[in-house]
Motif scaffolding. Structure first.
Motif, PDB file in Angstrom:
ATOM      1  N   LYS A  31     -11.262  74.606  34.840  1.00 57.00           N
ATOM      2  CA  LYS A  31     -10.654  73.703  33.858  1.00 57.00           C
ATOM      3  C   LYS A  31     -11.087  72.264  34.100  1.00 57.00           C
ATOM      4  CE  LYS A  31      -6.787  76.582  32.501  1.00 57.00           C
ATOM      5  NZ  LYS A  31      -5.486  76.636  31.855  1.00 57.00           N
TER       6      LYS A  31
ATOM      7  N   VAL B 278      -6.799  77.382  25.909  1.00 56.49           N
ATOM      8  CA  VAL B 278      -6.853  77.745  27.342  1.00 56.49           C
ATOM      9  C   VAL B 278      -7.655  76.704  28.135  1.00 56.49           C
ATOM     10  CG1 VAL B 278      -7.673  79.465  29.003  1.00 56.49           C
ATOM     11  CG2 VAL B 278      -6.616  80.213  26.860  1.00 56.49           C
TER      12      VAL B 278
ATOM     13  N   PRO C 114      -6.717  82.923  38.650  1.00 58.05           N
ATOM     14  CA  PRO C 114      -5.651  82.764  37.637  1.00 58.05           C
ATOM     15  C   PRO C 114      -6.193  82.298  36.279  1.00 58.05           C
ATOM     16  CG  PRO C 114      -5.065  81.616  39.682  1.00 58.05           C
ATOM     17  CD  PRO C 114      -6.482  82.062  39.821  1.00 58.05           C
ATOM     18  N   VAL C 115      -7.265  81.497  36.281  1.00 53.03           N
ATOM     19  CA  VAL C 115      -7.812  81.025  34.997  1.00 53.03           C
ATOM     20  C   VAL C 115      -8.457  82.200  34.263  1.00 53.03           C
ATOM     21  CG1 VAL C 115      -9.459  79.458  33.890  1.00 53.03           C
ATOM     22  CG2 VAL C 115      -8.133  78.672  35.864  1.00 53.03           C
TER      23      VAL C 115
ATOM     24  N   GLU D 111      -5.801  84.230  32.805  1.00 57.29           N
ATOM     25  CA  GLU D 111      -5.204  83.574  31.629  1.00 57.29           C
ATOM     26  C   GLU D 111      -6.039  83.833  30.370  1.00 57.29           C
ATOM     27  OE1 GLU D 111      -4.678  79.361  32.218  1.00 57.29           O
ATOM     28  OE2 GLU D 111      -3.949  79.061  30.160  1.00 57.29           O
ATOM     29  N   ILE D 112      -7.353  83.678  30.482  1.00 61.30           N
ATOM     30  CA  ILE D 112      -8.179  83.874  29.282  1.00 61.30           C
ATOM     31  C   ILE D 112      -8.225  85.360  28.896  1.00 61.30           C
ATOM     32  CG2 ILE D 112     -10.411  83.859  30.550  1.00 61.30           C
ATOM     33  CD1 ILE D 112      -9.787  82.594  26.959  1.00 61.30           C
TER      34      ILE D 112
ATOM     35  N   GLY E 204      -5.821  87.453  29.322  1.00 59.64           N
ATOM     36  CA  GLY E 204      -4.526  87.698  28.664  1.00 59.64           C
ATOM     37  C   GLY E 204      -4.581  87.205  27.219  1.00 59.64           C
ATOM     38  N   ALA E 205      -5.150  86.005  27.030  1.00 58.24           N
ATOM     39  CA  ALA E 205      -5.230  85.434  25.682  1.00 58.24           C
ATOM     40  C   ALA E 205      -6.114  86.292  24.780  1.00 58.24           C
ATOM     41  CB  ALA E 205      -5.770  84.005  25.763  1.00 58.24           C
TER      42      ALA E 205
END
Ligand code: SF4
Length: 257
Positions: free
Chosen positions: A72, A103, A246-247, A250-251, A253-254
């Motif tokens: 990020k 995200v 974790p990133v 996250e993506i 999951g999205a």
């Protein structure tokens, strides 16, 4: 001399598999035409031959995008020639955020004081072109490289005044941190033809040797202790993975994966 592994995370990209996985996911959302229009793609094929005309090479800017967005990152230190790659990264981020929700932040360029450095042949300095000053170079190699530098093409004789503003030797004096008084003196000597190119290159070579020598010594000391390098890289990979995993989750999951 060097990067402090306590302050900066150093790791082998291949040891953090999240990079490869995100690269593949970004590839699903990136039109081929976006990659084909990156200027370095056609330029490097023209320079280095069709042997590098592969999917991996075409997709390389997308892997760079993954390297950035996996952390990020909001600021990326780049050279001028990398700006199109960063622009692609920003476009890909916008598309991913549009498709899957916000995200990733859009990364911005952080240009260095010398955003474009040319090699002795006046092409972009690059390891692939074999025209780079590398940190392990010995004095003889540095002398050879500097003495081969292209100078002002109009200065075909020693008694013709030169134009430092078009001469890469002059830029390198600044790049290698010559004091302002010495830069002014080179400018004066060149434009009055008091200073010859051979002498100026010898002076520059001495400056490059003095800059590289402590780095080369530090590098040699590190290379003599491979276990320490492995430990730094293993620790770095663990710290990088703690941010990247974790990133990636996250993506994914999205994206509903
Ligand atoms: S004197 Fe130095 S700056 Fe001037 S043209 Fe020659 S190499 Fe370049």
């Amino acid at each position: 001399v060097g990067v402090d592994p306590e302050r900066s995370i150093l790791f082998r990209q291949s040891e953090v598999h999240e990079h490869a996985e995100l690269f593949a996911l970004l590839g699903m959302a990136t039109p081929l035409s976006w990659l084909e229009r990156v200027p370095t793609y056609k330029g490097q094929i023209a320079e280095l031959g069709e042997g590098i005309d592969t999917y991996g090479f075409l997709g390389y800017p997308l892997l760079q995008t993954a390297d950035i967005v996996l952390y990020k990152a909001t600021k990326v230190p780049v050279g001028q020639d990398q700006l199109p790659h960063l622009e692609l990264a920003r476009e890909v981020v916008r598309r991913m955020n549009h498709l899957y929700g916000p995200v990733f932040p859009e990364p911005q360029a952080l240009l260095a004081e010398f955003p474009l450095v040319l090699g002795p042949d006046n092409r972009k300095m690059s390891k692939s072109y074999g025209n780079a000053v590398t940190l392990g170079m010995d004095d003889e190699e540095i002398d050879g490289l500097v003495m081969s530098m292209i100078t002002d093409p109009q200065r075909v004789r020693r008694d013709i005044p030169g134009r430092p503003e078009v001469c890469n030797v002059f830029s390198w004096h600044r790049l290698f941190r010559a004091p302002q008084a010495e830069i002014d003196e080179v400018y004066r000597g060149c434009t009055t033809a008091e200073l010859g190119c051979v002498q100026d290159k010898r002076d520059l070579a001495a400056r490059v040797r003095d800059t590289i020598a402590p780095i080369r010594e530090r590098r040699a000391a590190l290379l003599a202790d491979p276990e320490r390098i492995d430990a730094i890289l293993a620790d770095g990979a663990e710290r990088a993975r703690a941010i990247a995993a974790p990133v990636l989750a996250e993506i994914k999951g999205a994206m509903g994966l």
